[in-house]
Design a protein around this motif. Structure first.
Motif, PDB file in Angstrom:
ATOM      1  N   UNK A 316     -78.350  90.160 -42.993  1.00 31.28           N
ATOM      2  CA  UNK A 316     -77.339  89.293 -42.405  1.00 31.28           C
ATOM      3  C   UNK A 316     -77.100  88.050 -43.242  1.00 31.28           C
ATOM      4  N   UNK A 317     -75.864  87.552 -43.163  1.00 29.64           N
ATOM      5  CA  UNK A 317     -75.531  86.221 -43.661  1.00 29.64           C
ATOM      6  C   UNK A 317     -75.730  85.262 -42.496  1.00 29.64           C
ATOM      7  N   UNK A 318     -76.505  84.206 -42.711  1.00 28.98           N
ATOM      8  CA  UNK A 318     -76.820  83.267 -41.632  1.00 28.98           C
ATOM      9  C   UNK A 318     -76.446  81.852 -42.056  1.00 28.98           C
ATOM     10  N   UNK A 319     -75.672  81.194 -41.209  1.00 26.95           N
ATOM     11  CA  UNK A 319     -75.422  79.760 -41.380  1.00 26.95           C
ATOM     12  C   UNK A 319     -76.432  79.035 -40.508  1.00 26.95           C
ATOM     13  N   UNK A 320     -77.248  78.186 -41.126  1.00 29.64           N
ATOM     14  CA  UNK A 320     -78.317  77.520 -40.383  1.00 29.64           C
ATOM     15  C   UNK A 320     -77.777  76.274 -39.680  1.00 29.64           C
ATOM     16  N   UNK A 321     -78.023  76.189 -38.360  1.00 31.02           N
ATOM     17  CA  UNK A 321     -77.406  75.167 -37.522  1.00 31.02           C
ATOM     18  C   UNK A 321     -78.385  74.132 -37.000  1.00 31.02           C
ATOM     19  N   UNK A 322     -79.648  74.215 -37.400  1.00 30.49           N
ATOM     20  CA  UNK A 322     -80.668  73.373 -36.778  1.00 30.49           C
ATOM     21  C   UNK A 322     -81.296  72.419 -37.795  1.00 30.49           C
ATOM     22  N   UNK A 389     -66.628  95.378 -40.585  1.00 34.33           N
ATOM     23  CA  UNK A 389     -65.966  96.439 -39.835  1.00 34.33           C
ATOM     24  C   UNK A 389     -65.557  95.966 -38.441  1.00 34.33           C
ATOM     25  N   UNK A 390     -66.386  95.141 -37.831  1.00 37.28           N
ATOM     26  CA  UNK A 390     -66.101  94.642 -36.484  1.00 37.28           C
ATOM     27  C   UNK A 390     -66.755  93.284 -36.299  1.00 37.28           C
ATOM     28  N   UNK A 391     -65.928  92.244 -36.195  1.00 39.44           N
ATOM     29  CA  UNK A 391     -66.478  90.913 -35.949  1.00 39.44           C
ATOM     30  C   UNK A 391     -67.154  90.846 -34.586  1.00 39.44           C
ATOM     31  N   UNK A 392     -66.628  91.605 -33.614  1.00 42.99           N
ATOM     32  CA  UNK A 392     -67.136  91.531 -32.248  1.00 42.99           C
ATOM     33  C   UNK A 392     -68.560  92.045 -32.126  1.00 42.99           C
ATOM     34  N   UNK A 393     -68.868  93.140 -32.807  1.00 39.84           N
ATOM     35  CA  UNK A 393     -70.214  93.722 -32.711  1.00 39.84           C
ATOM     36  C   UNK A 393     -71.046  93.486 -33.966  1.00 39.84           C
ATOM     37  N   UNK A 394     -70.495  92.710 -34.908  1.00 38.97           N
ATOM     38  CA  UNK A 394     -71.233  92.423 -36.136  1.00 38.97           C
ATOM     39  C   UNK A 394     -71.741  91.005 -36.205  1.00 38.97           C
ATOM     40  N   UNK A 395     -71.589  90.240 -35.100  1.00 31.67           N
ATOM     41  CA  UNK A 395     -72.102  88.870 -35.109  1.00 31.67           C
ATOM     42  C   UNK A 395     -73.165  88.697 -34.033  1.00 31.67           C
ATOM     43  N   UNK A 396     -74.000  87.695 -34.223  1.00 30.43           N
ATOM     44  CA  UNK A 396     -75.075  87.395 -33.272  1.00 30.43           C
ATOM     45  C   UNK A 396     -75.479  85.939 -33.483  1.00 30.43           C
ATOM     46  N   UNK A 397     -76.411  85.467 -32.690  1.00 33.79           N
ATOM     47  CA  UNK A 397     -76.962  84.124 -32.882  1.00 33.79           C
ATOM     48  C   UNK A 397     -78.480  84.189 -32.842  1.00 33.79           C
ATOM     49  N   UNK A 398     -79.109  83.259 -33.536  1.00 33.48           N
ATOM     50  CA  UNK A 398     -80.564  83.093 -33.462  1.00 33.48           C
ATOM     51  C   UNK A 398     -80.862  81.924 -32.535  1.00 33.48           C
ATOM     52  N   UNK A 400     -83.969  79.433 -30.850  1.00 31.51           N
ATOM     53  CA  UNK A 400     -85.348  78.951 -30.963  1.00 31.51           C
ATOM     54  C   UNK A 400     -86.140  79.367 -29.726  1.00 31.51           C
ATOM     55  N   UNK A 401     -87.350  79.881 -29.934  1.00 30.55           N
ATOM     56  CA  UNK A 401     -88.156  80.404 -28.826  1.00 30.55           C
ATOM     57  C   UNK A 401     -88.633  79.312 -27.871  1.00 30.55           C
ATOM     58  N   UNK A 402     -88.811  78.108 -28.387  1.00 32.19           N
ATOM     59  CA  UNK A 402     -89.360  77.039 -27.535  1.00 32.19           C
ATOM     60  C   UNK A 402     -88.273  76.150 -26.936  1.00 32.19           C
ATOM     61  N   UNK A 403     -87.322  75.711 -27.758  1.00 27.55           N
ATOM     62  CA  UNK A 403     -86.278  74.810 -27.259  1.00 27.55           C
ATOM     63  C   UNK A 403     -85.093  75.559 -26.656  1.00 27.55           C
ATOM     64  N   UNK A 404     -84.974  76.861 -26.981  1.00 26.50           N
ATOM     65  CA  UNK A 404     -83.848  77.699 -26.548  1.00 26.50           C
ATOM     66  C   UNK A 404     -82.507  77.179 -27.074  1.00 26.50           C
ATOM     67  N   UNK A 405     -82.553  76.435 -28.172  1.00 27.22           N
ATOM     68  CA  UNK A 405     -81.331  75.973 -28.835  1.00 27.22           C
ATOM     69  C   UNK A 405     -80.827  77.043 -29.779  1.00 27.22           C
ATOM     70  N   UNK A 406     -79.505  77.112 -29.941  1.00 28.84           N
ATOM     71  CA  UNK A 406     -78.921  78.001 -30.936  1.00 28.84           C
ATOM     72  C   UNK A 406     -79.153  77.409 -32.313  1.00 28.84           C
ATOM     73  N   UNK A 407     -79.806  78.169 -33.197  1.00 24.72           N
ATOM     74  CA  UNK A 407     -80.198  77.618 -34.493  1.00 24.72           C
ATOM     75  C   UNK A 407     -79.543  78.328 -35.672  1.00 24.72           C
ATOM     76  N   UNK A 408     -78.943  79.497 -35.441  1.00 22.12           N
ATOM     77  CA  UNK A 408     -78.335  80.211 -36.556  1.00 22.12           C
ATOM     78  C   UNK A 408     -77.152  81.065 -36.119  1.00 22.12           C
ATOM     79  N   UNK A 409     -76.081  81.040 -36.925  1.00 22.33           N
ATOM     80  CA  UNK A 409     -74.936  81.933 -36.713  1.00 22.33           C
ATOM     81  C   UNK A 409     -75.097  83.116 -37.651  1.00 22.33           C
ATOM     82  N   UNK A 410     -75.090  84.320 -37.086  1.00 25.64           N
ATOM     83  CA  UNK A 410     -75.470  85.538 -37.826  1.00 25.64           C
ATOM     84  C   UNK A 410     -74.265  86.457 -38.011  1.00 25.64           C
ATOM     85  N   UNK A 411     -74.072  86.895 -39.259  1.00 23.79           N
ATOM     86  CA  UNK A 411     -73.073  87.920 -39.571  1.00 23.79           C
ATOM     87  C   UNK A 411     -73.806  89.099 -40.205  1.00 23.79           C
TER      88      UNK A 411
END
Length: 413
Positions: A316-322, A389-398, A400-411
């Motif tokens: 995956x390509x990940x943009x780090x957000x944290x 092929x599909x932006x809808x099913x080809x993206x996700x987010x990471x 954090x297990x402790x803070x539950x903050x969104x830390x990465x945008x995943x392609x």
């Protein structure tokens, strides 16, 4: 009516917020009480006596500094189409905000100051548009009033950007000479630029083709909720609720349940509380199947001849957000639409320079706003399509297990 989701981007003070305000104002999507409040708060007034940028610069810090920090969303409609606009920040340190705003957009409007031409931030946002596989790119050369509405200046900037677009392989680029402050070529044609023979920006936004809701895409349906009332009247009722991501589902269709890889048939489809023979992309539905299969939230129902990929390892390509740095071996939750599973960073392959798209060696720790290619291993199988092929099913987010903050945008690639 269909909905066009688009984002505005550009360098600081290029006029993004003013452009959105102009679209809302000239298309008569501002209520009378909003207009009255604008007139009282306006300091940088145009001919109408208002500062249109205030409509999107909602945060107090943004109003005080006259810049956009967060992504501000605005909604408006014309008789032809509905619109959702994301106004992205221009500062380099807010690149993550621009990426999150663009991830769900079908079109990007990149503003260029007519006095500055193509600059580093223009290239950065264009590269992000390329990474995110944007369908359409609009280049709005703003502040034409400050360069005497010069056709030569516009053509020079267009030539500069055409080199950028060619290098990045951007599929479709449209160019507009505008003045957001005065409203030239945004909703109405400008009398100050008779040499421009194209459409206005709003006309283009109303007509640009976007993916229609047809059965041309691969059928993708992810279960969001398993409905089992277990009442006397509905003792044997078992339905799988969710939204059709793409494609079409019909009663009687043979389908495969993933990741279980079990086949069955659709016995009944409900939409809006009524039975129907078919449901299409973006429609909510409750799907019933013929066989008794253990299906949970996050599982997919797909056509057996259009299977997505299923794997416990993804690249995956990940943009780090944290602000907390990313390192190999770190563990996170990976949320892929309705499904949340544990994942570990197995390897950081390389970093992507967002100024050049060049692949450079990645450090041990990845910092805020950096973009990397990495390999993830998940605790259970992940059902996905590649982002291209599909932006809808080809993206996700990471997460954090402790803070539950969104830390990465995943392609997923």
């Amino acid at each position: 009516m269909d909905i066009l989701r688009f984002i505005t981007a550009g360098s600081v003070d290029d006029g993004k917020s003013t452009l959105i305000g102009r679209l809302l104002y000239d298309s008569k999507n501002i209520l009378a009480d909003q207009l009255e409040a604008l007139e009282k708060q306006s300091k940088n007034k145009n001919a109408n006596g208002i500062d249109l940028a205030i409509l999107t610069d909602g945060l107090r810090a943004e109003r005080e500094q006259g810049i956009t920090i967060d992504v501000a969303y605005r909604y408006f409609a014309t008789p032809k189409r509905k619109f959702i606009i994301a106004d992205a920040p221009g500062h380099i340190q807010y690149t993550r905000n621009m990426i999150t705003g663009a991830s769900n957009s079908q079109l990007i409007v990149i503003l260029i100051d007519a006095r500055q031409g193509v600059i580093e931030q223009t290239r950065r946002h264009s590269i992000i548009a390329s990474l995110l596989k944007m369908q359409h790119v609009v280049v709005a050369v703003n502040k034409m009033d400050l360069v005497g509405y010069s056709e030569e200046v516009f053509n020079d900037i267009k030539a500069q950007y055409e080199l950028v677009a060619k290098k990045l392989g951007l599929p479709e680029v449209a160019y507009f000479p505008i003045s957001a402050f005065d409203g030239d070529n945004i909703v109405e044609h400008s009398e100050n630029m008779p040499w421009y023979k194209g459409t206005t920006l709003l006309d283009y936004l109303e007509q640009v083709p976007i993916n229609p809701h047809t059965d041309s895409g691969k059928a993708r349906f992810q279960v969001q909720y398993v409905i089992r009332p277990q009442t006397e009247q509905l003792h044997d009722y078992r339905g799988y609720a969710g939204q059709v991501i793409s494609g079409v589902y019909r009663k009687g269709d043979p389908i495969t349940v993933l990741p279980q890889n079990m086949t069955t048939r659709i016995s009944k489809i409900e939409n809006n509380g009524k039975e129907t023979d078919a449901v299409f992309a973006n429609q909510p539905a409750v799907i019933h199947i013929e066989d008794d299969i253990d299906i949970s939230r996050g599982d997919f129902l797909v056509h057996k001849d259009e299977l997505p990929e299923v794997s416990q390892e993804v690249e995956a390509i990940v943009c780090w957000l944290d602000k907390k740095e990313l390192s190999e071996g770190n563990k996170y939750y990976l949320q892929h639409k309705s499904k949340v599973i544990k994942a570990i960073v197995k390897e950081i392959e390389y970093q992507i320079d967002v100024n050049t798209l060049e692949q450079i060696p990645a450090g041990q720790n990845i910092r805020l706003n950096e973009v990397v290619k990495l390999r993830l291993k998940t605790a259970s199988p992940l059902v996905f399509d590649r982002f291209g092929e599909s932006k809808a099913t080809g993206n996700a987010i990471l997460i954090d297990e402790t803070s539950h903050s969104t830390v990465g945008a995943v392609m997923i690639v």
